[in-house]
Write a protein that holds these residues in place. Structure first.
Motif, PDB file in Angstrom:
ATOM      1  N   TYR A  14       0.844  -1.194   0.000  1.00  0.00           N
ATOM      2  CA  TYR A  14       0.000   0.000   0.000  1.00  0.00           C
ATOM      3  C   TYR A  14       0.882   1.247   0.000  1.00  0.00           C
ATOM      4  O   TYR A  14       1.779   1.398   0.824  1.00  0.00           O
ATOM      5  N   MET A  15       0.634   2.140  -0.962  1.00  0.00           N
ATOM      6  CA  MET A  15       1.361   3.398  -1.068  1.00  0.00           C
ATOM      7  C   MET A  15       0.466   4.521  -0.528  1.00  0.00           C
ATOM      8  O   MET A  15      -0.462   4.979  -1.207  1.00  0.00           O
ATOM      9  N   ALA A  16       0.748   4.949   0.690  1.00  0.00           N
ATOM     10  CA  ALA A  16      -0.163   5.829   1.415  1.00  0.00           C
ATOM     11  C   ALA A  16      -0.402   7.150   0.716  1.00  0.00           C
ATOM     12  O   ALA A  16      -1.496   7.721   0.793  1.00  0.00           O
ATOM     13  N   HIS A  17       0.609   7.683   0.015  1.00  0.00           N
ATOM     14  CA  HIS A  17       0.478   9.000  -0.606  1.00  0.00           C
ATOM     15  C   HIS A  17       0.193   8.930  -2.105  1.00  0.00           C
ATOM     16  O   HIS A  17       0.222   9.966  -2.785  1.00  0.00           O
ATOM     17  N   GLY A  18      -0.046   7.760  -2.615  1.00  0.00           N
ATOM     18  CA  GLY A  18      -0.503   7.630  -3.994  1.00  0.00           C
ATOM     19  C   GLY A  18       0.532   7.996  -5.030  1.00  0.00           C
ATOM     20  O   GLY A  18       1.744   7.814  -4.842  1.00  0.00           O
ATOM     21  N   THR A  19       0.073   8.533  -6.165  1.00  0.00           N
ATOM     22  CA  THR A  19       0.954   8.817  -7.296  1.00  0.00           C
ATOM     23  C   THR A  19       1.622  10.166  -7.163  1.00  0.00           C
ATOM     24  O   THR A  19       1.106  11.085  -6.498  1.00  0.00           O
ATOM     25  N   LEU A  20       2.755  10.323  -7.809  1.00  0.00           N
ATOM     26  CA  LEU A  20       3.432  11.619  -7.856  1.00  0.00           C
ATOM     27  C   LEU A  20       2.550  12.655  -8.534  1.00  0.00           C
ATOM     28  O   LEU A  20       2.484  13.811  -8.093  1.00  0.00           O
ATOM     29  N   ARG A  21       1.879  12.251  -9.594  1.00  0.00           N
ATOM     30  CA  ARG A  21       1.027  13.186 -10.332  1.00  0.00           C
ATOM     31  C   ARG A  21      -0.033  13.806  -9.429  1.00  0.00           C
ATOM     32  O   ARG A  21      -0.388  14.985  -9.572  1.00  0.00           O
ATOM     33  N   LYS A  22      -0.552  13.026  -8.504  1.00  0.00           N
ATOM     34  CA  LYS A  22      -1.594  13.516  -7.604  1.00  0.00           C
ATOM     35  C   LYS A  22      -1.138  14.755  -6.840  1.00  0.00           C
ATOM     36  O   LYS A  22      -1.963  15.613  -6.489  1.00  0.00           O
ATOM     37  N   HIS A  23       0.149  14.867  -6.588  1.00  0.00           N
ATOM     38  CA  HIS A  23       0.665  15.973  -5.775  1.00  0.00           C
ATOM     39  C   HIS A  23       1.267  17.096  -6.616  1.00  0.00           C
ATOM     40  O   HIS A  23       1.860  18.022  -6.060  1.00  0.00           O
ATOM     41  N   LEU A  24       1.119  17.015  -7.928  1.00  0.00           N
ATOM     42  CA  LEU A  24       1.656  18.064  -8.794  1.00  0.00           C
ATOM     43  C   LEU A  24       0.563  19.001  -9.293  1.00  0.00           C
ATOM     44  O   LEU A  24       0.766  20.209  -9.378  1.00  0.00           O
ATOM     45  N   TYR A  25      -0.585  18.472  -9.674  1.00  0.00           N
ATOM     46  CA  TYR A  25      -1.677  19.290 -10.165  1.00  0.00           C
ATOM     47  C   TYR A  25      -2.987  18.520 -10.025  1.00  0.00           C
ATOM     48  O   TYR A  25      -2.984  17.328  -9.755  1.00  0.00           O
ATOM     49  N   LYS A  26      -4.091  19.223 -10.210  1.00  0.00           N
ATOM     50  CA  LYS A  26      -5.423  18.621 -10.039  1.00  0.00           C
ATOM     51  C   LYS A  26      -5.543  17.963  -8.678  1.00  0.00           C
ATOM     52  O   LYS A  26      -6.021  16.834  -8.565  1.00  0.00           O
ATOM     53  N   SER A  27      -5.076  18.620  -7.662  1.00  0.00           N
ATOM     54  CA  SER A  27      -5.066  18.029  -6.339  1.00  0.00           C
ATOM     55  C   SER A  27      -5.456  19.072  -5.302  1.00  0.00           C
ATOM     56  O   SER A  27      -5.174  20.260  -5.443  1.00  0.00           O
TER      57      SER A  27
END
Length: 902
Positions: free
Chosen positions: A623-636
């Protein structure tokens, strides 16, 4: 001189009939067929195959020395057929000597491990050699049959004899106490010199390079499959070669992905003039396996076989083809790819075009190198070729043979399989203490049985109570999640032998063993249980609470990803379930298991296991608690990442890719590097994920891997796209796009922008050349990047995007530059140096590509693409129109977090 008795005359005539001269093959003037039953005398008729065996005592192949170096023992056999009813035991080295004419021969060794007098099968470890060739080394027939759930084994070899005698040596292993060798039967039959083609194509580079082998090379038959048909006994083989052809159903990946074909149209099988009939019998070409009539379903799957082989050897794979059904009468009706171990061995294979028409057999040979040691699974897959616009999206195969090649030190010997745990009590070793143990057992039973009955009653009462409370819940889960009572089942995945269920003609479920090689019912599951954990579908349902929608983490082209808990809630996992209507899935599913189960690194996502019951394809990850890198770059809605965090994440991802390129046993090219495939754990450690499109890299004598173009639009290496030549520098290019995506915090493709700004890579390079790159960076980073760090980071990203792969840095160089950039940033922060970019808070018109303005803009950066068309749009450079048949939209094995906004 005494007259010969009638018995002696019969023995003489039998021996003479086994070694006679007839005009058989052009390259070999004599035809030899020896059937030797070991450890006995007389003649014996094999009523199954209608062949006569002769005891080795009466033969010319064993010397008087045998009476001292071997012992003849009767066997209490579960297989009463010849030659398994007797065996010859060797406690020291012994050699059979067979006078033969020069030429190529099939050599078959028959083994049935059992107790022979005082010799226990568990003690049998030995080496077998034929002339200069090592056939078996430290071989244990007992371990092998237990692992494969077989009763007995037949090992077939093809060897070249260049002298007047073939010496077959058996030597007990020096590594084990009380070791001995044994053999039940030996068969030698003449073979055509040219039965193995001298011109075979390497798989993996897409070219028809000639593979030349030494005429004296030896081969071991690993598999000989009558694809889509029934097993063929030796008597039904062609060319007097007495080969066995086996049913392929035990090795296919899921029965739902294929259909069997028979020559129902009574098509006449006509061998071409340049193809001898001994290559394969007519029966092989009269049956086949295909993908079926549903073209849309076929596009989503492969026709796949999984074959366990010994790693570290070269293998020759022989594919047999013949169109046997109308309307397949002309070219370009059924065209497909041939993949071996996820490498494209053949593109645009058209059976009619190669064979010359319906009913005309053809065969093709390919050579593949495996690396490592121990056992591994070889994947053979066929998939429709879309580029030729065929009439039917389908693939077909009639027969398949796999031969191990003695390329290194004349060796064909692999390792024994992993032993299956056995009961620690061995009655064969009891000896004098047997009566004491029996008495102990009687006392134990007298005391223990009453206690056991009481305990059993108590457990039954508790079980019934719990069952009643949970019954309604189970019924609901069964209805929602399709729970079944089926359990994991395994079929033999090795070279041919006879399974226990086959030998006794039983159809009962066999549940007495564990691990690979188990047969339970008729369900087949050839996935590698020894590589990662296998989950039952019931376990998956429990982990996801019946696929509760509230647990959905993300939705991609492959299907939904759920958060789950395993091991009684102790471990959180991400569970990816295939959508049956997905455009992608099957090939990526098998590749993901094959790749990730063998790769372990701090910066690679760990595959915990999989489930393939009930026609499901499910993968279980950490389980990756913080999800994808993209999630934290934009549309977040989450807080933006700091620049130092972004550098650390890029460095972690670079380490993972560097390991793939250089740290594994062989180069692995990811082929789909992007921000949705870089995941972040609870400590923000970056891990590369999604190996569904990965490829094994080129060998030392190759510069690239030729294959169909796959990847994601916006990240795709233009050199790879143009030339179909994949290298590790293709990953470097994609990573360069990721670096700019991290810096600018915008999607890699935005179709509604001006033409020059659509493609992030091209737009960033343009701005870099104009000296205005700092104007398009993420507004959040304004005033927070040290100038020298910014320069080094941008310089690294630009070099990654070089048009020619040879001009790009290696991932090792990229990693070093990023680590240096982080040091520059940290040093600047300590010293308070000036920052790159504007500090007044004013934004130029170009900044509208940043975080705040991107929430509603369309993006195609998660589109995983299989490109077979000749035209596509790459950013601002128009290369033609996009062909819908060649461009499938999916996000295979990505979006482990955040199901919305995609």
């Amino acid at each position: 001189m005494n007259c010969a008795t009638s018995t002696e005359i019969l023995i003489f005539l039998s021996l003479w009939s086994l070694h006679f001269t007839v005009p058989a093959f052009a390259a070999n003037s004599t035809f030899t067929h020896i059937l030797l039953s070991c450890g006995t005398s007389g003649t014996f008729l094999d009523t199954v195959n209608n062949r006569t065996w002769v005891g080795d005592i009466d033969s010319q192949y064993i010397s008087d020395e045998a009476s001292q170096n071997s012992r003849i023992q009767d066997q209490y056999s579960l297989v009463p057929t010849v030659p398994f009813s007797t065996a010859r035991i060797f406690t020291t080295n012994y050699t059979y000597k067979f006078p033969l004419s020069a030429g190529r021969y099939f050599l078959r060794l028959y083994f049935y491990p059992a107790k022979y007098s005082n010799y226990l099968a568990a003690d049998s470890f030995f080496t077998a050699a034929a002339g200069l060739y090592t056939l078996l080394s430290n071989f244990s027939a007992l371990i092998t049959v237990n692992a494969l759930n077989y009763t007995y084994l037949i090992r077939e070899f093809s060897i070249n004899v260049d002298s007047i005698t073939l010496n077959l040596n058996f030597a007990p292993s020096t590594e084990h106490p009380n070791a001995f060798a044994f053999i039940n039967g030996i068969e030698i039959v003449s073979s055509p010199e040219d039965i193995f083609s001298k011109s075979t194509a390497y798989n993996g580079d897409g070219t028809e390079r000639i593979f030349s082998y030494d005429q004296g090379m030896a081969f071991q038959t690993m598999y000989r499959l009558n694809v889509g048909g029934q097993s063929l006994s030796p008597s039904k083989d062609s060319g007097n070669l007495y080969r066995s052809w086996h049913d392929d159903s035990n090795y296919t990946f899921g029965a739902s992905f294929s259909v069997t074909l028979a020559n129902d149209d009574n098509v006449t099988i006509e061998y071409p003039a340049n193809m001898p009939q001994y290559i394969a019998p007519v029966s092989v070409y009269e049956t086949a396996r295909s993908m079926g009539p549903n073209s849309q379903f076929n596009l989503k799957h492969n026709l796949t076989w999984i074959l366990t082989v010994d790693a570290g050897f070269y293998y020759l794979l022989r594919f047999h083809f013949c169109e046997i059904q109308y309307p397949m009468t002309k070219s370009n009706q059924r065209v497909f790819f041939i993949d071996i171990n996820n490498q494209t061995a053949q593109t645009q294979f058209d059976v009619i075009a190669y064979s010359g028409g319906i009913g005309k057999p053809v065969y093709r040979d390919y050579v593949v190198l495996t690396v490592g040691s121990g056992q591994m699974d070889m994947w053979v897959a066929l998939h429709p070729d879309l580029s030729t616009k065929t009439e039917y999206y389908d693939a077909i195969l009639n027969g398949l043979e796999v031969f191990k090649m003695s390329m290194v030190e004349n060796n064909l010997a692999g390792l024994n399989p992993v032993p299956i745990a056995q009961n620690t009590f061995d009655p064969n070793r009891a000896n004098g203490k047997k009566s004491n143990k029996i008495n102990a057992k009687i006392i134990g039973l007298a005391v223990g049985v009453p206690c056991a009955i009481l305990l059993f009653c108590l457990l039954v009462f508790i079980f019934l109570s719990v069952t009643c409370k949970r019954q309604k819940k189970k019924e609901k889960e069964s209805e929602d999640g399709k729970i079944t009572d089926g359990t994991t089942v395994w079929t033999p995945l090795s070279l041919y032998g006879i399974s226990n269920s086959q030998s006794d003609n039983s159809t009962k479920t066999n549940t007495t063993g564990t691990g690979i090689g188990m047969r339970m019912g008729s369900y087949n599951s050839p996935l590698p249980a020894n590589l990662c954990r296998h989950f039952t579908f019931t376990e998956i349902l429990t982990a996801t609470k019946g696929f509760d929608e509230s647990l959905v983490l993300g939705v991609g082209g492959f299907g939904k990803v759920y958060q789950g808990e395993i091991d009684n809630g102790l471990t959180k996992v991400a569970i990816k379930r295939a959508n049956p209507l997905s455009e992608q899935g099957f090939r990526e599913f098998q590749t993901e298991i094959e790749m990730l189960s063998k790769l372990r690194h701090r910066h690679l996502v760990s595959l915990i296991g999989y489930c393939e019951e009930n026609n499901e394809m499910i993968l279980v990850y950490d389980y990756m608690a913080h999800g994808t890198l993209r999630k934290h770059l934009y549309k977040s809605h989450s807080a933006p990442l700091t620049w130092n965090q972004r550098l650390e994440i890029c460095i972690g991802a670079a380490r993972g890719l560097h390991y793939l390129h250089t740290g594994a046993k062989h180069t692995v090219i990811h082929r789909d590097v992007k921000t949705t495939n870089i995941l972040l754990d609870e400590k923000w450690v970056a891990k590369v994920s999604d190996f569904g499109l990965s490829k094994t890299g080129p060998t030392l004598d190759q510069t690239h891997v030729s294959t169909v173009v796959k990847g994601s639009i916006g990240y795709l290496d233009p050199e790879y796209f143009k030339r179909h030549q994949l290298t590790d520098k293709s990953d470097v290019y994609s990573f360069g796009v990721v670096l700019f995506e991290v810096l600018c915090a915008r999607p890699v493709i935005i179709n509604n922008l001006p033409k020059e700004e659509v493609n992030l890579a091209e737009w960033a390079l343009f701005c870099q050349r104009k000296g205005v790159l700092e104007e398009i960076i993420d507004p959040y980073l304004r005033g927070k990047i040290a100038p020298q760090c910014f320069k080094k980071f941008a310089e690294t990203a630009v070099k990654c995007l070089a048009e020619q792969g040879v001009e790009r840095p290696t991932m090792g160089d990229v990693l070093w530059n990023l680590e240096f950039a982080l040091q520059l940033q940290e040093s600047a922060e300590e010293s308070g140096s000036l920052i790159a970019g504007t500090t007044s808070g004013e934004e130029t018109p170009l900044v509208h590509h940043g975080r705040k303005e991107m929430s509603d803009e369309p993006s195609t950066d998660t589109t995983t693409t299989s490109i077979t068309a000749s035209t596509v749009s790459m950013g601002g450079r128009s290369i033609g129109s996009v062909d819908s048949d060649g461009l499938t939209s999916s996000a295979v094995f990505s979006q482990l977090m955040n199901p919305k906004g995609r």
